[in-house]
Design a protein around this motif. Structure first.
Motif, short mmCIF file in Angstrom:
data_model
loop_
_atom_site.label_atom_id
_atom_site.label_comp_id
_atom_site.label_asym_id
_atom_site.label_seq_id
_atom_site.Cartn_x
_atom_site.Cartn_y
_atom_site.Cartn_z
N SER A 29 -22.45 -41.15 0.41
CA SER A 29 -21.30 -40.25 0.21
C SER A 29 -21.14 -39.27 1.37
CB SER A 29 -21.46 -39.49 -1.11
OG SER A 29 -22.58 -38.62 -1.07
N HIS A 30 -22.24 -38.80 1.95
CA HIS A 30 -22.16 -37.89 3.09
C HIS A 30 -23.54 -37.82 3.74
CE1 HIS A 30 -23.61 -35.29 -0.12
NE2 HIS A 30 -23.99 -34.40 0.77
N ALA A 31 -23.62 -37.14 4.87
CA ALA A 31 -24.81 -37.28 5.73
C ALA A 31 -25.87 -36.21 5.52
CB ALA A 31 -24.37 -37.34 7.20
N HIS A 32 -25.86 -35.49 4.39
CA HIS A 32 -26.98 -34.57 4.11
C HIS A 32 -28.24 -35.38 3.82
CE1 HIS A 32 -24.33 -30.86 3.15
NE2 HIS A 32 -24.80 -30.82 4.37
N SER A 33 -29.38 -34.80 4.20
CA SER A 33 -30.62 -35.58 4.20
C SER A 33 -31.04 -36.03 2.81
CB SER A 33 -31.74 -34.79 4.87
OG SER A 33 -31.87 -33.55 4.21
N ASP A 34 -30.59 -35.33 1.75
CA ASP A 34 -30.98 -35.75 0.41
C ASP A 34 -30.05 -36.85 -0.13
OD1 ASP A 34 -28.90 -33.90 0.32
OD2 ASP A 34 -29.42 -33.14 -1.66
N HIS A 35 -29.23 -37.42 0.74
CA HIS A 35 -28.33 -38.51 0.33
C HIS A 35 -28.43 -39.73 1.24
CE1 HIS A 35 -25.85 -36.21 -2.65
NE2 HIS A 35 -26.45 -35.22 -2.03
N ILE A 36 -29.23 -39.64 2.31
CA ILE A 36 -29.18 -40.74 3.27
C ILE A 36 -30.53 -41.45 3.41
CG2 ILE A 36 -27.34 -39.63 4.57
CD1 ILE A 36 -29.27 -38.90 6.74
N GLY A 86 -14.30 -33.18 0.12
CA GLY A 86 -14.17 -31.75 0.45
C GLY A 86 -15.49 -31.01 0.58
N HIS A 87 -16.56 -31.70 0.89
CA HIS A 87 -17.89 -31.08 0.95
C HIS A 87 -18.28 -30.78 2.40
CE1 HIS A 87 -22.07 -30.33 -0.07
NE2 HIS A 87 -22.49 -31.41 0.55
N VAL A 88 -18.34 -31.82 3.25
CA VAL A 88 -18.54 -31.67 4.70
C VAL A 88 -17.66 -32.73 5.36
CG1 VAL A 88 -20.92 -30.87 4.42
CG2 VAL A 88 -20.49 -33.30 4.82
N GLY A 107 -20.25 -37.80 -5.51
CA GLY A 107 -21.13 -37.23 -4.50
C GLY A 107 -21.01 -35.71 -4.56
N ASP A 108 -21.47 -35.01 -3.54
CA ASP A 108 -21.28 -33.56 -3.51
C ASP A 108 -19.81 -33.29 -3.19
OD1 ASP A 108 -23.97 -33.44 -3.89
OD2 ASP A 108 -24.47 -32.65 -1.90
N PHE A 109 -19.22 -32.29 -3.85
CA PHE A 109 -17.80 -32.02 -3.61
C PHE A 109 -17.49 -30.56 -3.88
CE2 PHE A 109 -15.70 -31.15 -7.68
CZ PHE A 109 -16.72 -31.46 -8.58
ZN LIG Z 1 -24.49 -32.30 0.38
#
Ligand SMILES: [Zn+2]
Length: 322
Positions: A29-36, A86-88, A107-109
């Motif tokens: 969903s996005h590139a934060h370390s707790d998602h990749i 709309g998160h990053v 994902g995070d939003f």
């Molecule tokens: Zn995030």
């Protein structure tokens, strides 16, 4: 359709979502370390793929299947679409359409507009899997404009006293929002460590944060320093003393947050939805069933009181984020 035995996935189409263990096919969903993580095949937006490559560096053997927002593509018997979260920069939700049902994973939003990323879209769906990090009623954030004004005022006041303001913001997303707000107010900024690296990636993707100096340039004492929290109490920052430390996080609305974080000032600037935004999202999406991820298990009771069928889905791993 949705399962979370150990990590979130859709067994019918073999698709995992934000898995931390290597999978054959995963949506990031996005590139934060707790998602990749590194997967055999990864579905992501272009910005997320570029940011993941920058963050995973030498481990980046993933084959990215890059998709545009709004593009419909097939996966087994389902049609998939990515929608901005709309998160990053590049952060995405995924909508999975089958013959009879639409499932969305957020994902995070957040619903509030940002300066350096796409605005969130809210699709109608039958099943909603949403992140609920700030799912308690006292997590209601002030208007973005008000928090940014406070940030600018605190930084300006420190600079006028000959003190270097240091804003701690995680390197991807929050830091770019902070820098863009400071630059819009005309304040000089110096980006430290991973913050500068992520700003360069944003710029390579055509998103300007408004100009900044990099660590090591002359005149750091006359700038607002934006640094990742990992640099706190390091020699690099101690060398700038006296400093005025500011944390920007949604947890700042907690009583004693400033003391707990050990900073001079804590401001509630968040890249996540607050309590009202979570409820607003559900009202607009009109799902028949909601599964809640992250945050507080009691958020499901707030949804049930609003007449929404809701279930808690997972122990929290998001609270650890600064
Ligand atoms: Zn995030």
């Amino acid at each position: 359709m949705i399962s979370i035995d150990d990590e979130l996935h859709m067994p019918a189409i073999g698709l995992w979502m934000d898995a931390l263990r290597p999978r054959t096919l995963c949506f990031i969903s996005h590139a934060h370390s707790d998602h990749i993580s590194v997967h055999a095949r990864t579905i992501a937006t272009k910005a997320t793929a570029v940011l993941c490559r920058a963050r995973l560096a030498t481990r980046a053997a993933t084959d990215y299947e890059v998709r545009e927002f709004g593009e419909s593509f097939e996966c087994g018997d389902a049609h998939l679409t990515l929608l901005p979260a709309g998160h990053v920069l590049g952060s995405s939700q995924i909508a999975v359409r089958t013959e009879h049902t639409v499932t969305v994973y957020t994902g995070d939003f957040k619903l509030r507009a940002g300066r350096t990323h796409e605005p969130c879209e809210v699709p109608r769906c039958d099943t909603l899997v949403m992140e609920c990090t700030y799912g308690r009623p006292h997590y209601r954030f002030p208007q973005r404009r008000v928090v940014e004004e406070q940030l600018v005022q605190r930084c300006s006041a420190a600079l006028s006293r000959g003190i270097t303001p240091v804003v701690y913001a995680y390197a991807l997303g929050k830091a770019q929002e902070v820098i863009a707000a400071l630059r819009a107010a005309g304040l000089p900024v110096m980006a430290f460590g991973a913050v500068a690296r992520m700003c360069q990636v944003y710029e390579s993707l055509g998103v300007s944060v408004g100009g900044y100096d990099e660590q090591g340039a002359e005149g750091s004492r006359r700038c607002v320093v934006v640094a990742p929290p990992s640099l706190r109490r390091t020699r690099e920052l101690a060398a700038l003393a006296p400093i005025y430390e500011i944390a920007v996080t949604g947890w700042a609305v907690d009583a004693r947050a400033r003391l707990r974080l050990g900073v001079d000032c804590a401001l509630p600037l968040s890249d996540h939805a607050d309590f009202d935004e979570l409820l607003a999202y559900v009202r607009r999406a009109q799902p028949k069933q909601v599964y809640c991820l992250h945050g507080f298990p009691d958020f499901v009771h707030h949804l049930r009181r609003a007449g929404v069928k809701a279930r808690w889905f997972e122990p929290n791993r998001q609270l650890a984020l600064f």
